[in-house]
Design an enzyme around this catalytic site. Structure first.
Site, PDB file in Angstrom:
ATOM      1  N   ALA A 284      -9.135 -14.631 -20.860  1.00 29.56           N
ATOM      2  CA  ALA A 284     -10.174 -13.614 -20.656  1.00 29.56           C
ATOM      3  C   ALA A 284      -9.875 -12.743 -19.449  1.00 29.56           C
ATOM      4  O   ALA A 284     -10.120 -11.535 -19.464  1.00 29.56           O
ATOM      5  CB  ALA A 284     -11.528 -14.301 -20.485  1.00 29.56           C
ATOM      6  N   GLU A 288      -4.116  -8.075 -20.616  1.00 32.87           N
ATOM      7  CA  GLU A 288      -2.871  -7.950 -21.379  1.00 32.87           C
ATOM      8  C   GLU A 288      -2.465  -6.500 -21.611  1.00 32.87           C
ATOM      9  O   GLU A 288      -1.286  -6.189 -21.729  1.00 32.87           O
ATOM     10  CB  GLU A 288      -3.009  -8.660 -22.736  1.00 32.87           C
ATOM     11  CG  GLU A 288      -3.174 -10.163 -22.651  1.00 32.87           C
ATOM     12  CD  GLU A 288      -4.632 -10.584 -22.481  1.00 32.87           C
ATOM     13  OE1 GLU A 288      -4.886 -11.784 -22.359  1.00 32.87           O
ATOM     14  OE2 GLU A 288      -5.509  -9.690 -22.467  1.00 32.87           O
ATOM     15  N   ASP A 330       9.370  27.012   1.174  1.00 35.96           N
ATOM     16  CA  ASP A 330      10.177  28.203   1.419  1.00 35.96           C
ATOM     17  C   ASP A 330       9.372  29.436   1.043  1.00 35.96           C
ATOM     18  O   ASP A 330       8.372  29.343   0.329  1.00 35.96           O
ATOM     19  CB  ASP A 330      11.439  28.185   0.537  1.00 35.96           C
ATOM     20  CG  ASP A 330      12.499  27.240   1.086  1.00 35.96           C
ATOM     21  OD1 ASP A 330      12.460  26.978   2.285  1.00 35.96           O
ATOM     22  OD2 ASP A 330      13.342  26.783   0.307  1.00 35.96           O
ATOM     23  N   ASN A 734     -13.499  -8.118 -18.952  1.00 35.29           N
ATOM     24  CA  ASN A 734     -13.057  -9.447 -18.495  1.00 35.29           C
ATOM     25  C   ASN A 734     -14.223 -10.217 -17.889  1.00 35.29           C
ATOM     26  O   ASN A 734     -14.386 -11.419 -18.138  1.00 35.29           O
ATOM     27  CB  ASN A 734     -11.941  -9.321 -17.469  1.00 35.29           C
ATOM     28  CG  ASN A 734     -10.622  -8.836 -18.053  1.00 35.29           C
ATOM     29  OD1 ASN A 734      -9.733  -8.437 -17.333  1.00 35.29           O
ATOM     30  ND2 ASN A 734     -10.497  -8.865 -19.374  1.00 35.29           N
ATOM     31  N   GLU A 737     -16.599 -11.334 -20.595  1.00 34.64           N
ATOM     32  CA  GLU A 737     -16.056 -12.490 -21.324  1.00 34.64           C
ATOM     33  C   GLU A 737     -16.205 -13.783 -20.530  1.00 34.64           C
ATOM     34  O   GLU A 737     -16.297 -14.885 -21.101  1.00 34.64           O
ATOM     35  CB  GLU A 737     -14.581 -12.245 -21.647  1.00 34.64           C
ATOM     36  CG  GLU A 737     -14.353 -11.111 -22.630  1.00 34.64           C
ATOM     37  CD  GLU A 737     -12.939 -10.538 -22.546  1.00 34.64           C
ATOM     38  OE1 GLU A 737     -12.637  -9.628 -23.340  1.00 34.64           O
ATOM     39  OE2 GLU A 737     -12.151 -10.995 -21.696  1.00 34.64           O
TER      40      GLU A 737
END
Length: 957
Positions: A284, A288, A330, A734, A737
């Site tokens: 979780a 990935e 420049d 995440n 989860e």
């Protein structure tokens, strides 16, 4: 192809004969024949790791190894479906990352073709520009300062010719080369003073050479393998991403271990079940999709910059651009068009206007007094003869092309406008030798032989009364003419006489003052001003050393040309100032000219009191490092450095870096390379830059345009922000989860998600919306914000708090509410749920209970995905409201949402996928309830953004 007699021992005539060529160069037919016979002038591509090994790299990095271990442990625990799912994550991630890297390589390979390295070659008697790879043995090439030598060649003409052989010898000091034969028997080819080698660079001077070896037969070709496998150091962005991955992975492992311990001790799970859930937590938390999304964001940024004429040579430059605080630029060609046109001439007694625009020789030199005509023509003839540029008028084109320095091309054009014939001038006054221009002397001198049929200037010379000693040399058949052009004040310092009303006079202090006033008057109008001087004598001048030749000159007049500012530069400068980016002009031009251009492009504003702060190279030389840093710190607007030496440019870059700035520097010449390398971002010119400058740079501007730098910075900021956006998006889910497992431990209820459902979110539903965030265009206010601090990391505390503790927490709570409502609708409260938790965890509950459980986890899964739909819009900006950004300005997001729901519906309603992901069909009322989730997250984040904006507004007030 080296002839039997060493090439270095032959005279120029023998070289032509041996290599079956001549001064006019090869014919196109012969060149094509030799090209077919010997192949292209290029080296084989350096050996790289095979595609298979590079694919294996994607399977063995830190994150992948962690997932391999997790998969093995799942198989050991006799849960093969979990093991296969985790390994599928690795393979899909590896395939995607490899494909992105492969595509990026293809894109970079294609970008190389946009700027092919070119060389000036004589073919059929015409000087033309060809790709280096088409060079053949026998080609006659012209070499000038800054050119990269592209084949081994023998010099047949040379003027103060020095080459940098550091690429072959490691010795950085330029060495002299000449066209004289080398007779010594012990000489090795690599030591011959009349040979130049592929890979080396012309440090100064000019020459003509005949190619005798190409491709793998060159000295460079034989040693190229030594540098073919140099390992590239990781960029700052790669290091930051690696830190992010390691940090999140450590969080994942820590949470996994914690869950294992807590589920085993507090919930009463068996070791096997605790272990499974620990693996679920790790899966979780591991993002990935992070690495492929970063790769895609960079690739999109690079491609967008390429479309805007900025070629990125090093990917790390994309990220560094976002933090740029100072641009040292420049003037000529970058802020201006680099299309010189002579507009005014000045001689003692009058100023003459010149009509016409650009390099087309149409227009007039409006000489209002016939007494001036001889002196004007003498000045313009001298200026043309003291030039190495050429004018081309390609067939079928209305445009005239300048080959060589634009300033010199403008001198040729004005000479034609005055009625002079360039070919006759060059034939009747052939060049004996040349003292090339350099940035220290700021002058260029040519020594000419005045042949007996020198009719073009005889009239002008006779109508100007030089000293009696010159009159005697004028009658000689082979008298010598010297013409010098350069910075007016430097020319004036070397002048002893002046041509005034056709008479040569001793130069008085009053006349010196008059010339300086005229020069300043023209320069203050934005003109680039050149002084022209001459000297006449006999054969003794030809033997004089360079220093002596440029003494006792006769000042003839001034040539004023304009290089107009690019029309888009003023807006780009204003945009930089709004973005908190300081722009400093560094030029070799005269201070007043640079100041006038600075005024026109808006570099001067109210913050600089309406006046430029001009510091000359001479003044800079008297400043200590501490004094220089003090000036740079205080003067943030309208700063112009004029008449600057290349080494001083490097010193300025270092001083800015010492003050903590992130510095971008533009450059086009050989001498700019050290400053380009020293800068955080080196930016070279693609059209008029030298090969050396391009190789030293991180970015190449195809159009030599300052405005392109600003576009590149905006894209760099966008790439950096996009990476932060999808990191926020990924980390939010995440946390959502993780929350069900935390609730399981704290309240001893069944987990609201199963592990494979977590994988469905991470690897399935989240991927395309995250990639869509990586493709976001720059936010409208991105160039109003100050540059980000150099020390700011991608994963900082505010981002983690927003992702984990705000967005992720809300998503997790929404999922848990949905989970509990399903149980409540079926008559289960918390107490009853706690009672049946052990049987659900051990899969021993009855079919009806398991059916309710599957439906409850499906609602949690769908709720998190629905919340992520709101999150993807919320994550499009950290500050700006989605209602200002618009819901349809990034259509890839809608594509991502459509694909994710197609996937979710398949998981929920496909019988095969129901078994794999433990899902069950939802009721209509449950689908309606899910419609609350996206606006819940979006409105909550809109309120957060509103609070942040008002807090910042209050701080400012």
């Amino acid at each position: 192809m080296i002839p039997h007699s060493p090439i270095w021992s032959l005279t120029p005539e023998q070289v032509y004969q041996t290599l079956a060529t001549n001064q006019q160069g090869l014919s196109e037919a012969e060149a094509n024949f030799r090209l077919k016979q010997n192949g292209y002038n290029e080296l084989p591509e350096p050996q790289t790791r095979s595609l298979l090994l590079r694919f294996i790299d994607q399977l063995t990095h830190f994150m992948a190894l962690l997932l391999w271990v997790a998969g093995i442990l799942a198989f050991v625990s006799q849960i093969p479906e979990l093991g296969w799912a985790i390994w599928a994550v690795i393979w899909i991630n590896a395939i995607f990352s490899f494909w992105q890297e492969f595509q990026a390589e293809k894109a970079l390979s294609a970008l190389k073709q946009v700027l092919p390295v070119q060389v000036k070659v004589f073919r059929d008697g015409e000087l033309c520009i060809l790709p280096v790879r088409e060079l053949v043995v026998g080609d006659v090439i012209q070499l000038e300062e800054g050119d990269k030598i592209s084949a081994d060649a023998r010099l047949v003409e040379s003027q103060s010719f020095y080459v940098d052989l550091s690429v072959l010898t490691g010795e950085s000091v330029p060495v002299t080369r000449s066209c004289e034969p080398v007779i010594s028997e012990n000489t090795r080819g690599s030591e011959a003073k009349n040979l130049v080698f592929a890979g080396s660079t012309v440090a100064s001077g000019r020459g003509t050479a005949v190619v005798y070896a190409t491709g793998t037969h060159t000295e460079f070709g034989q040693v190229a393998h030594l540098t073919a496998n140099v390992k590239r150091e990781p960029s700052t962005l790669e290091i930051q991403i690696s830190k992010v991955v390691h940090m999140i992975t450590m969080i994942a492992i820590s949470m996994g271990v914690l869950v294992f311990i807590l589920t085993n001790l507090l919930v009463g799970m068996g070791i096997k079940e605790s272990f499974i859930f620990a693996i679920g937590i790790i899966v979780a938390f591991v993002p990935e999709g992070l690495l492929p999304t970063v790769t895609l964001a960079l690739a999109i940024g690079v491609k967008r910059m390429a479309r805007k004429n900025a070629l990125v040579r090093r990917l790390s430059a994309v990220e560094t651009l976002s933090a740029t605080t100072v641009i040292c630029t420049d003037k000529t060609g970058t802020l201006t068009k680099n299309e010189m046109t002579v507009r005014k001439l000045w001689i003692p007694g009058g100023e003459i206007n010149v009509t016409g625009v650009g390099y087309e020789p149409k227009g007039e030199v409006e000489i209002f007094n016939s007494e001036f005509e001889s002196q004007i023509k003498l000045m313009l003839a001298g200026a043309a003869l003291c030039s190495n540029a050429r004018l081309n008028h390609p067939q079928g084109s209305s445009q005239w092309q300048a080959l060589g320095d634009p300033t010199e091309a403008a001198l040729l054009v004005v000479a034609i406008k005055a009625g002079l014939h360039l070919e006759e001038l060059q034939q009747q006054a052939p060049r004996i030798r040349e003292i090339p221009f350099d940035s220290h002397r700021r002058m260029m001198t040519v020594i000419l032989e005045k042949s007996s049929n020198f009719s073009v200037l005889n009239n002008e010379l006779k109508n100007t009364i030089f000293s009696q000693s010159y009159q005697s040399t004028l009658r000689e058949q082979n008298s010598t003419l010297v013409f010098t052009k350069g910075a007016p004040l430097d020319i004036l310092q070397h002048s002893r006489f002046i041509l005034c009303s056709g008479q040569q006079q001793e130069l008085t202090e009053g006349q010196r003052g008059e010339i300086e006033v005229a020069n300043d008057h023209l320069a203050s109008q934005g003109y680039r001003v050149l002084g022209i001087a001459t000297r006449q004598g006999g054969a003794e001048l030809r033997e004089s050393d360079d220093h002596s030749l440029e003494q006792d000159l006769t000042f003839v007049g001034l040539v004023a040309m304009i290089d107009p500012p690019r029309p888009e530069v003023a807006d780009a400068i204003a945009l930089c100032q709004r973005a908190g980016i300081q722009v400093t002009m560094i030029t070799g031009d005269y201070g007043l000219t640079a100041g006038a251009i600075a005024q026109k492009i808006g570099l001067i504003n109210d913050k600089s009191n309406g006046k430029p702060k001009i510091i000359t190279g001479e003044q800079l030389g008297h400043l200590s490092n501490a004094q220089l840093r003090q000036i740079l710190h205080k003067q943030k607007h309208g700063l112009v450095f004029a008449r600057v030496m290349p080494e001083q440019k490097l010193r300025l870059v270092q001083a800015y870096k010492d003050l903590g700035h992130v510095v971008a520097v533009t450059g086009d010449g050989v001498n700019d390379a050290p400053a380009l390398r020293a800068a955080n971002i080196g930016i070279a010119m693609g059209m008029n830059g030298t090969d050396v400058a391009r190789e030293a740079a991180d970015i190449v501007l195809v159009d030599d345009n300052f405005a392109t730098i600003v576009i590149a910075i905006e894209q760099g900021r966008a790439v950096y922000q996009n990476i932060r956006k999808f990191i926020t998006y990924i980390l939010s889910s995440n946390m959502a989860e993780f929350l069900p497992f935390l609730a399981m431990v704290l309240f001893k209820i069944p987990p609201a998600l199963v592990i494979l459902q977590i994988l469905a979110i991470d690897l399935g539903t989240d991927m395309l919306p995250a990639l869509a965030l990586g493709a976001e265009r720059p936010e409208k206010g991105s160039m109003v914000q100050p540059p980000r601090p150099k020390s700011q990391g991608l994963l900082d505390l505010p981002l983690m708090l927003r992702a984990y503790c705000f967005l992720g927490l809300l998503e997790g709570l929404a999922g848990m509410v949905g989970f509990l409502l399903v149980w409540w609708a079926n008559g289960y409260g918390i107490t009853e749920l706690q009672a049946i938790a052990p049987s659900i965890l051990s899969h021993s509950a009855n079919a009806k209970t398991m059916a309710i459980y599957y439906q409850a986890t499906t609602v949690t899964l769908a709720a998190i995905v629905a919340c992520q739909d709101g999150n993807v819009f919320a994550s499009r900006s950290e500050r700006v409201s989605i209602f200002k950004l618009g819901f349809f300005t990034n259509r890839l997001i809608w594509l991502g949402i459509a694909v994710e729901w197609a996937l979710i519906l398949s998981i929920i309603y496909s019988p095969t996928l129901q078994k794999i992901f433990s899902t069950a069909p939802l009721q209509a009322s449950q689908w309606l309830a899910l419609l609350v989730c996206p606006p819940l997250i979006l409105i909550a984040d809109e309120l957060r953004k509103w609070v942040v904006r008002h807090q910042k507004a209050a701080q400012k007030s």
